[in-house]
Design an enzyme around this catalytic site. Structure first.
Site, PDB file in Angstrom:
ATOM      1  N   GLY A  73       0.717  -1.114   0.255  1.00 36.03           N
ATOM      2  CA  GLY A  73      -0.020  -0.273   0.009  1.00 36.03           C
ATOM      3  C   GLY A  73       0.941   1.132   0.342  1.00 36.03           C
ATOM      4  O   GLY A  73       0.129   2.747   0.263  1.00 36.03           O
ATOM      5  N   TRP A 116       2.070   3.070  -2.943  1.00 34.67           N
ATOM      6  CA  TRP A 116       1.952   4.070  -3.207  1.00 34.67           C
ATOM      7  C   TRP A 116       0.393   4.122  -3.158  1.00 34.67           C
ATOM      8  O   TRP A 116      -0.141   5.913  -3.701  1.00 34.67           O
ATOM      9  CB  TRP A 116       1.335   3.177  -5.150  1.00 34.67           C
ATOM     10  CG  TRP A 116       2.648   2.603  -5.782  1.00 34.67           C
ATOM     11  CD1 TRP A 116       4.505   3.030  -5.114  1.00 34.67           C
ATOM     12  CD2 TRP A 116       2.970   3.144  -7.004  1.00 34.67           C
ATOM     13  NE1 TRP A 116       4.935   3.127  -6.050  1.00 34.67           N
ATOM     14  CE2 TRP A 116       4.754   2.615  -7.184  1.00 34.67           C
ATOM     15  CE3 TRP A 116       2.011   2.879  -8.132  1.00 34.67           C
ATOM     16  CZ2 TRP A 116       5.207   2.692  -8.408  1.00 34.67           C
ATOM     17  CZ3 TRP A 116       2.889   2.051  -9.562  1.00 34.67           C
ATOM     18  CH2 TRP A 116       4.466   2.800  -9.144  1.00 34.67           C
ATOM     19  N   ASP A 149      -5.519  -6.202  -4.736  1.00 35.89           N
ATOM     20  CA  ASP A 149      -4.011  -6.653  -4.742  1.00 35.89           C
ATOM     21  C   ASP A 149      -4.333  -8.261  -4.700  1.00 35.89           C
ATOM     22  O   ASP A 149      -5.188  -8.447  -3.932  1.00 35.89           O
ATOM     23  CB  ASP A 149      -2.591  -6.256  -3.793  1.00 35.89           C
ATOM     24  CG  ASP A 149      -1.055  -6.941  -4.384  1.00 35.89           C
ATOM     25  OD1 ASP A 149      -0.760  -6.227  -4.543  1.00 35.89           O
ATOM     26  OD2 ASP A 149      -1.081  -8.253  -4.199  1.00 35.89           O
ATOM     27  N   ASP A 202      -7.454 -10.788  -8.669  1.00 38.14           N
ATOM     28  CA  ASP A 202      -6.142 -10.951  -9.500  1.00 38.14           C
ATOM     29  C   ASP A 202      -6.862 -10.077 -11.043  1.00 38.14           C
ATOM     30  O   ASP A 202      -8.404 -10.166 -11.353  1.00 38.14           O
ATOM     31  CB  ASP A 202      -6.615 -11.913 -10.350  1.00 38.14           C
ATOM     32  CG  ASP A 202      -5.341 -12.395 -11.279  1.00 38.14           C
ATOM     33  OD1 ASP A 202      -5.411 -11.553 -12.039  1.00 38.14           O
ATOM     34  OD2 ASP A 202      -4.905 -13.773 -11.278  1.00 38.14           O
ATOM     35  N   ASP A 226       2.448  -1.145 -10.041  1.00 34.32           N
ATOM     36  CA  ASP A 226       3.354  -1.527  -9.842  1.00 34.32           C
ATOM     37  C   ASP A 226       3.562  -2.965  -9.720  1.00 34.32           C
ATOM     38  O   ASP A 226       4.137  -3.467  -8.652  1.00 34.32           O
ATOM     39  CB  ASP A 226       3.696  -0.903  -8.176  1.00 34.32           C
ATOM     40  CG  ASP A 226       4.987  -0.573  -8.313  1.00 34.32           C
ATOM     41  OD1 ASP A 226       5.889  -0.625  -8.527  1.00 34.32           O
ATOM     42  OD2 ASP A 226       5.538  -0.731  -6.664  1.00 34.32           O
ATOM     43  N   LYS A 268       5.443  -0.173 -13.804  1.00 33.36           N
ATOM     44  CA  LYS A 268       6.706  -0.916 -13.633  1.00 33.36           C
ATOM     45  C   LYS A 268       6.505  -2.025 -14.698  1.00 33.36           C
ATOM     46  O   LYS A 268       5.553  -2.876 -15.188  1.00 33.36           O
ATOM     47  CB  LYS A 268       6.987  -1.084 -12.416  1.00 33.36           C
ATOM     48  CG  LYS A 268       8.193  -1.939 -12.354  1.00 33.36           C
ATOM     49  CD  LYS A 268       8.674  -2.328 -10.451  1.00 33.36           C
ATOM     50  CE  LYS A 268       7.491  -3.376 -10.911  1.00 33.36           C
ATOM     51  NZ  LYS A 268       7.048  -3.799  -8.679  1.00 33.36           N
TER      52      LYS A 268
END
Ligand SMILES: C[S@@+](CC[C@H](N)C(=O)[O-])C[C@H]1O[C@@H](n2cnc3c(N)ncnc32)[C@H](O)[C@@H]1O
Length: 245
Positions: free
Chosen positions: A58, A60, A78, A96, A124, A164
């Site tokens: 958490g 971000w 997540d 997911d 990310d 990312k």
């Protein structure tokens, strides 16, 4: 604990941003990466509605909250359970993001908050690491492509996307794909990202409002695990063949 593990732990303890995150009681050192990326590219603004794909633990979300403020909203997803936040406008869910049913849940939460699209989608997300560099690169690119497709469905026109990706030869094509849907695309690495790590960040600004094209389609229900296992088998076979020659 193996020697490799203890060396990794020692390196982590010495890491400047890891220690700073602990000292300031942030959930992860990634907190600093988002702030540094935003300082340079200004993709997050006060009052924004933000979707965070792969948000645990958490960091971000905490960083995004500092920028969007009390009138903003952050929804994160997540595979791992995320410890709840005291702030009512930071909402983590477990699931997911490559599965349609979880995206439906996100749309429902957004609607219950009186909003219908996001200003910014950030991701990310990291795939499971196989140890085969080419497989991890391919899995990471697949995750970002899925996140990009989700962004084209959930973003407002002129919204922004940040993700990312593990650097490798497929990043060039990923950039081209993002350029189809966004006005400006940059590849960058923030200071808080370890120099030796292969991660870079793709910053895509101003969504053109264009629908995701059939030729770019990604099978959402396809299991990344299965794709990964197939890739590992293929790569092992290729290596065996080249060793025999
Ligand atoms: C590096 S962590 C994210 C750190 C986070 N940005 C922070 O600041 O705390 C990467 C996360 O991506 C998540 N992830 C990977 N694939 C995912 C998927 N398909 N759906 C949801 N989460 C996923 C992993 O569970 C992991 O927690």
């Amino acid at each position: 604990m193996g020697r490799k593990d203890s060396r990794w732990l020692l390196k982590r303890k010495k890491d400047y941003y890891y220690r700073l995150a602990k000292k300031l009681k942030h959930r992860s050192r990634a907190y600093f990466k988002l702030l540094q990326l935003n300082e340079k590219f200004n993709f997050l603004k006060p009052n924004n509605t933000v979707l965070d794909l792969g948000c645990a633990p958490g960091g971000w979300m905490e960083a995004a909250k500092e920028i969007v403020g009390d009138d903003g909203l952050i929804i994160g997803i997540d595979l791992q359970k995320v410890k709840p936040f005291e702030d009512e406008n930071i909402i983590p869910i477990q699931g997911d993001f490559t599965k349609e049913r979880n995206l439906k849940k996100i749309r429902e939460i957004l609607k219950s908050k009186g909003r219908d699209k996001f200003d910014v989608v950030i991701s990310d997300a990291s795939p499971n690491i196989s140890g085969y560099w080419d497989v991890d690169h391919a899995r990471s690119v697949e995750l970002v492509k899925t996140a990009l497709q989700i962004a084209t469905e959930m973003l407002k026109e002129r919204g922004n996307f940040v993700a990312k990706v593990f650097y490798g030869d497929m990043v060039k094509d990923l950039r081209k794909l993002a350029e189809k849907y966004f006005d400006k695309v940059y590849i960058t690495k923030p200071r808080a990202s370890r120099r030796e790590s292969a991660e870079v960040y793709i910053i895509a600004k101003r969504f053109k409002g264009k629908k995701w094209e059939e030729e770019d389609r990604i099978e959402r229900e396809e299991k990344n695990e299965e794709v990964g296992e197939l890739l590992i088998k293929k790569i092992k076979k290729m290596r065996e063949c080249s060793n025999m020659q």
